[in-house]
Write an enzyme that holds these catalytic residues in place. Structure first.
Site, mmCIF file in Angstrom:
data_model
loop_
_atom_site.group_PDB
_atom_site.id
_atom_site.type_symbol
_atom_site.label_atom_id
_atom_site.label_comp_id
_atom_site.label_asym_id
_atom_site.label_seq_id
_atom_site.Cartn_x
_atom_site.Cartn_y
_atom_site.Cartn_z
ATOM 1 C CE LYS A 127 -3.543 -2.010 2.928
ATOM 2 N NZ LYS A 127 -4.299 -1.723 4.144
ATOM 3 C CG HIS A 130 -1.623 7.127 3.270
ATOM 4 N ND1 HIS A 130 -1.955 7.669 4.475
ATOM 5 C CD2 HIS A 130 -1.997 5.824 3.306
ATOM 6 C CE1 HIS A 130 -2.511 6.749 5.214
ATOM 7 N NE2 HIS A 130 -2.546 5.611 4.531
ATOM 8 C CG HIS A 133 1.514 5.159 6.777
ATOM 9 N ND1 HIS A 133 1.020 4.733 5.578
ATOM 10 C CD2 HIS A 133 1.101 4.268 7.692
ATOM 11 C CE1 HIS A 133 0.332 3.626 5.759
ATOM 12 N NE2 HIS A 133 0.347 3.318 7.038
HETATM 13 N N1 ARG Z 1 0.648 -1.164 10.001
HETATM 14 C C1 ARG Z 1 -0.291 -0.569 10.872
HETATM 15 C C2 ARG Z 1 -1.137 0.452 10.119
HETATM 16 O O1 ARG Z 1 -0.722 1.000 9.121
HETATM 17 C C3 ARG Z 1 0.353 0.115 12.060
HETATM 18 C C4 ARG Z 1 1.150 -0.772 12.961
HETATM 19 C C5 ARG Z 1 1.383 -0.147 14.298
HETATM 20 N N2 ARG Z 1 2.165 -0.960 15.186
HETATM 21 C C6 ARG Z 1 1.714 -2.039 15.834
HETATM 22 N N3 ARG Z 1 2.540 -2.698 16.591
HETATM 23 N N4 ARG Z 1 0.462 -2.425 15.746
HETATM 24 O O2 ARG Z 1 -2.245 0.719 10.531
#
Ligand code: ARG
Length: 566
Positions: A127, A130, A133
């Site tokens: 993905k 964006h 993030h």
């Molecule tokens: N990849 C996830 C997202 O974009 C965030 C991860 C955050 N860290 C975790 N340990 N859950 O929503």
């Protein structure tokens, strides 16, 4: 540096019986204007315990308090005890500390011997990266810098979203509508297009979702074809992410993402079973959290595949064993708050006392021109495009303002990227952000470029002066109100850093830097610095030097560079 507030609290402690010095310290306020002194004690907060009216208390304390080497006078005004420092002693102390401590000014070693794991950025593979993030990345990066400045050992983890059903979706989409050539040519843009197409088609044809789940199950069981495709998609994404991180100036100590825990989750499931926490529900394995007012935390789906929460639980246990953290901080959008509450609870139920050291740091949504950003609909603005646009616009401004500058490209990058980061960190993190170009790139507003520009201005004055600023100067010569105001603001820096750390709130630093820049510019416009009188010149240069140090240290704490020329 002598902590004046602490020293005043100690003196007051001798004459206020029922409170200790720390309690007094916490009550002391910064008065809203200079006529009310440098610190004020709001006596209404004491009136209950001292059983007298605030006015009486203030009066009594004013009579009892002795002036000392740093207290010039005190005044009782409508229930407040206003305390005035001996200005020259205060100025000397603040500027001398900044000049001597340099890039350490504002730092402390409260975190010595302690470790903080900070989980931030964590974009999802395949993905796009964006603007959403961006928030996690810049908030996490700033918290990292702040904790490090406070003496903590920091471990920055990029918990990449590189595992999960979305890979099944991508594989299905690729096999149905994609081609190797196209992916090789357009890279992440093509992966994103495939992802969006999958969602469009799955709306009409829900069987696609079953196919996707089946492919993900294959991945979890080690199917070679599935894993090869997954690895290929991941490499393509990482290449793009690295490019963005370079431009942002962000790095990580670990890239252990969700897939890293694939071979560690059986042990978690086993442990949950042993501890009698697992329950079957509609074929799935869950931890029931009804008692705690939350929906169940699903550990295994009915096809046996794992979930986001399963991986987070496993990762937390792994991190505790690996880093023995004092705190583990997760920076994500507020929409994930429930997810974190649920699995933090599971860790607690597993009997781990360190569950209380898991901290979720949520933030609000970013919109661009008022529109929300979502991947599925394909309505995303890529962070890279925003950064490039910011750099381009800054380059144009530089071309117009300082056509003779050297390193125009590098400076445009530092300022353009700084503008985007700064605007993101300007408000309390929980607030939604609406990003607009005019606001972010305004050199006169409360922006990154404005603070960076002010920092460059201090550098240019110091360069022109042709002498090293020294901590030997006559502080009595800094007698104007602009000078004193600036010193007072510089004095606050160490306290602001602590506040930013305790509140996990980089915006404390961002807003503080605007105050410093504004106070400096007021001083700069009202007074000449490179005056004939050598003594006055020396004193003012000390003030400029301390300002430069504070701005530079503060900018670094929010992940901005502090270029010497702008
Ligand atoms: N990849 C996830 C997202 O974009 C965030 C991860 C955050 N860290 C975790 N340990 N859950 O929503």
């Amino acid at each position: 540096m002598l902590n004046f507030k602490k020293a005043v609290a100690d003196v007051l402690d001798n004459i206020i019986e029922p409170l200790d010095s720390q309690q007094i310290f916490d009550i002391l306020e910064l008065p809203p204007n200079p006529e009310m002194g440098d610190l004020a004690l709001p006596c209404f907060k004491l009136s209950k315990i001292m059983r007298r009216s605030p006015v009486q208390i203030a009066q009594e304390l004013a009579e009892k308090l002795q002036v000392s080497e740093y207290i010039d006078k005190v005044e009782a005004v409508s229930g407040y005890l206003n305390i005035f420092f001996i200005k020259s002693a205060f100025i000397k102390e603040v500027l001398e500390s900044a000049i001597k401590e340099k890039d350490k000014y504002g730092s402390q070693d409260v975190g010595k011997g302690k470790t903080v794991v900070i989980d931030y950025s964590a974009p999802n593979i395949a993905k796009p990266f964006h603007v959403g993030h961006l928030r996690s990345t810049v908030i996490g990066n700033s918290l990292y810098k702040i904790f490090e400045f406070m003496g903590y050992n920091c471990v920055g983890v990029n918990h990449l979203g590189d595992w999960g059903t979305q890979f099944g979706k991508l594989i299905v989409a690729y096999k149905k509508w994609g081609s190797r050539e196209k992916v090789e040519k357009d890279q992440i843009k093509e992966l994103m297009a495939l992802y969006v197409r999958f969602h469009d088609e799955a709306e009409k044809n829900p069987e696609l979702d079953d196919e996707a789940r089946a492919w993900f199950t294959k991945m979890e069981r080690g199917d070679q074809e599935a894993l090869e495709l997954w690895k290929w998609f991941k490499d393509i994404s990482l290449k793009e992410f690295d490019r963005v991180y370079k431009v942002l100036g962000v790095s990580f100590d670990s890239y252990a993402g969700e897939s890293f825990y694939n071979d560690k989750m059986d042990a978690t499931v086993e442990e949950l079973k042993q501890k009698n926490l697992l329950k079957e529900s509609e074929g799935a394995q869950i931890v029931d959290l009804e008692e705690y007012g939350m929906p169940p935390c699903i550990i295994l789906k009915k096809d046996g595949s794992t979930l986001y929460a399963t991986r987070d639980i496993t990762a937390a246990i792994y991190r505790k064993n690996t880093y023995d953290f004092d705190k583990c901080i997760y920076v994500t959008g507020a929409s994930q708050s429930l997810h974190f509450q649920q699995w933090f609870k599971v860790i607690e139920l597993m009997g781990y006392p360190w569950a209380k050291n898991l901290i979720h740091v949520p933030f609000g949504i970013v919109s661009l021109g008022g529109e929300k950003l979502a991947t599925r609909k394909g309505k995303v603005v890529l962070l890279e495009d925003i950064l490039n646009e910011a750099i381009k616009k800054t380059r144009e401004i530089i071309e117009e303002k300082s056509p003779n500058m050297e390193n125009k490209d590098e400076t445009a990058r530092e300022i353009g990227v700084g503008a985007v980061i700064f605007s993101d960190l300007s408000n309390n993190r929980i607030k939604d952000v609406s990003f607009t170009w005019d606001e972010a790139l305004n050199f006169d507003g409360e922006t990154g470029p404005y603070v960076q520009y002010t920092h460059a201005r201090t550098c240019s004055v110091l360069n022109k002066a042709g002498m090293e600023p020294s901590s030997e100067f006559n502080a009595e010569l800094l007698s104007t109100k602009e000078e004193y105001q600036l010193v007072k603001t510089l004095y606050q820096f160490p306290e602001k850093v602590i506040q930013a750390m305790n509140d996990l709130e980089p915006s404390v630093i961002t807003r503080y830097l605007v105050d410093v820049a504004q106070d400096f510019n007021r001083f700069y416009h009202e007074h000449s610095i490179l005056v004939e009188d050598q003594e006055l010149r020396k004193a003012r240069l000390a003030l400029v030097a301390a300002t430069r140090i504070t701005l530079s240290n503060g900018l670094k704490l929010i992940g901005l560079s502090a270029p010497e020329r702008v």
